[in-house]
Design an enzyme around this catalytic site. Structure first.
Site, PDB file in Angstrom:
ATOM      1  N   SER A 131     -14.960  -3.434   2.097  1.00  0.00           N
ATOM      2  CA  SER A 131     -15.529  -4.549   1.329  1.00  0.00           C
ATOM      3  C   SER A 131     -17.048  -4.483   1.177  1.00  0.00           C
ATOM      4  O   SER A 131     -17.598  -5.123   0.283  1.00  0.00           O
ATOM      5  CB  SER A 131     -15.157  -5.883   1.975  1.00  0.00           C
ATOM      6  OG  SER A 131     -15.662  -5.950   3.295  1.00  0.00           O
ATOM      7  N   ASP A 177     -20.973 -14.809   3.009  1.00  0.00           N
ATOM      8  CA  ASP A 177     -19.808 -15.449   3.622  1.00  0.00           C
ATOM      9  C   ASP A 177     -19.745 -15.020   5.087  1.00  0.00           C
ATOM     10  O   ASP A 177     -20.683 -14.420   5.607  1.00  0.00           O
ATOM     11  CB  ASP A 177     -18.515 -15.166   2.825  1.00  0.00           C
ATOM     12  CG  ASP A 177     -18.023 -13.723   2.935  1.00  0.00           C
ATOM     13  OD1 ASP A 177     -18.469 -12.991   3.847  1.00  0.00           O
ATOM     14  OD2 ASP A 177     -17.173 -13.334   2.113  1.00  0.00           O
ATOM     15  N   HIS A 191     -19.923 -11.067   5.220  1.00  0.00           N
ATOM     16  CA  HIS A 191     -20.670 -10.185   4.317  1.00  0.00           C
ATOM     17  C   HIS A 191     -22.084 -10.664   4.020  1.00  0.00           C
ATOM     18  O   HIS A 191     -22.293 -11.845   3.741  1.00  0.00           O
ATOM     19  CB  HIS A 191     -19.899 -10.052   3.001  1.00  0.00           C
ATOM     20  CG  HIS A 191     -18.493  -9.580   3.185  1.00  0.00           C
ATOM     21  ND1 HIS A 191     -17.410 -10.434   3.121  1.00  0.00           N
ATOM     22  CD2 HIS A 191     -17.995  -8.366   3.477  1.00  0.00           C
ATOM     23  CE1 HIS A 191     -16.298  -9.745   3.344  1.00  0.00           C
ATOM     24  NE2 HIS A 191     -16.614  -8.491   3.569  1.00  0.00           N
TER      25      HIS A 191
END
Ligand SMILES: *[C@@H]1O[C@H](CO)[C@@H](O)[C@H](O)[C@H]1NC(C)=O
Ligand SMILES: *[C@@H]1O[C@H](CO)[C@@H](O)[C@H](O)[C@H]1NC(C)=O
Ligand SMILES: *[C@@H]1O[C@H](CO)[C@@H](O)[C@H](O)[C@H]1NC(C)=O
Length: 383
Positions: A53, A346, A349
């Protein structure tokens, strides 16, 4: 182009310098295409992106998965793209900045190459993916499958530009990886701190599978590899929040994760050195993301942030409960007013502003953070 036009519109002038004029045009016609093509190729090494990610530009938008592994809704993307692309941040990620610094266009997601040019590279990364196929199996594109997709791209590239040029593109290209974090995180739950195998054995499996993928790319002609080591996972707001939850003895969980990260980060350079010995022409550089990430968490104000412990988007302690936007299980979430205040967007991240600073260090940094090459020189490196 200008010279070629001159060639085709050669005037029929009758004068004493005609001979010299023709010589000039002739030279111009021959030198221009050569000069233009070779300088073009040198400045345009392609960028192929693999991993999780930290790098996913929206590949997970196209697979059958759950919202946990997707970020294609508001407020993701709010700062830069102004719409949710699937990137797990408010804006651009490290590969987006590297592409910009290298004078490349944005590198397209694998699932968009039918609509976009892919001679400058392709991004295969998938949120939640690890080096092992078991990691979030069924919900992500594991590294082995990313390699398979890369091989598809190689076939398409050969068709498009021919065998000779595709060989040149592939050997000049830079291959960048962010992988491993999810392999260590996936087996954990709030009540179970056991890795599925003894730690050392687990590391060997992860390194073994990563090695196979690097060798697979090498076999297709890839030579220049960039690895990121693992961030201090224990300091992510999500892990900090998990640590507070009941059922986990405080300290144990953090201690366990910290030791796995340390083990992984010392295994990585060993693995790369081995490959360099085994494979002629194999070149690599290693970015100490652990170090720059830790420093930015320790000194948020130096990096321009007000806080490095609480996420911008999420809920619960440290806004560490992984929900951001309406599609995840917890419908209620909080969003900070000024995204520039928070290092974390978030609960897992970094924000675009943090990524930008890491990307600058990767591009331009000194050997204490990126060695033996920074990416500015790695892109120039001839193979
Ligand atoms: C997607 O996954 C769900 C749950 O595993 C399954 O029921 C569904 O058939 C899958 N859809 C596709 C298009 O594969
Ligand atoms: C903890 O996880 C390991 C590995 O995933 C598993 O083998 C074990 O059964 C789990 N233990 C409990 C108590 O759930
Ligand atoms: C790769 O991982 C699998 C588990 O997914 C493991 O069985 C295998 O031994 C690993 N391969 C290498 C070369 O370590």
């Amino acid at each position: 182009m200008g010279f070629l036009e001159t060639c085709s519109s050669t005037p029929m002038a009758l004068n004493l310098n005609l001979f010299h004029f023709y010589i000039f045009v002739l030279v111009a016609c021959f030198t221009c295409p050569i000069v233009c093509i070779s300088s073009h190729e040198r400045s345009q090494a392609a960028l192929f992106v693999f991993g999780d990610s930290l790098f996913d530009p929206g590949n997970n938008n196209y697979i059958n998965t759950t919202t946990e592994f997707q970020a294609n809704w508001w407020p993701y993307g709010e700062s830069f793209f102004k719409y949710p692309t699937g990137r797990f941040s408010d804006g651009r990620l490290i590969p987006d900045f590297i592409a910009e610094y290298a004078n490349l266009p944005l590198i397209p997601s694998y699932f968009e190459i039918d609509k976009q040019h892919f001679v400058h590279g392709v991004n295969f990364a998938s949120g939640g993916a690890g080096c092992l196929v078991e990691t979030h199996r069924g919900f992500v594109i594991d590294l082995k499958t990313q390699l398979k997709y890369f091989k598809n791209v190689v076939k398409l590239l050969k068709k498009k530009v021919g065998a000779r040029e595709s060989k040149q593109i592939l050997s000049n290209a830079v291959y960048i990886f962010s992988a491993g974090g999810n392999d260590y995180l996936a087996p954990f739950s709030s009540t179970n701190l056991t890795t599925p195998y003894p730690d050392r054995e687990y590391l060997q499996m992860i390194m073994g599978n990563l090695t196979s993928v690097l060798k697979g790319i090498y076999k297709e002609g890839g030579r220049k590899f960039v690895m990121l080591n693992m961030v201090p996972v224990d300091r992510l707001p999500n892990i900090q929040a998990l640590n507070l939850q009941k059922g986990v003895k405080n300290g144990d969980f953090i201690k366990k994760i910290t030791s796995l990260v340390k083990m992984h980060n010392s295994g990585l350079p060993e693995m790369l050195k081995q490959l360099e010995k085994q494979l002629p022409g194999f070149k690599y550089t290693l970015f100490n993301l652990f170090k720059v990430f830790s420093e930015s968490i320790d000194n948020p104000t130096k990096y321009g942030f007000k806080t490095s412990t609480t996420a911008c988007c999420g809920t619960g302690p440290f806004r560490g409960i992984y929900t951001c936007g309406g599609k995840r299980q917890v419908k209620e979430y909080k969003l900070c007013k000024n995204v520039k205040d928070n290092l974390f967007f978030d609960s897992f991240h970094p924000s675009e502003l943090a990524y930008k600073q890491y990307a600058e260090l990767l591009w331009n940094g000194t050997p204490d953070v990126v060695a033996p090459y920074n990416l500015r020189s790695f892109f120039e490196l001839s193979t």
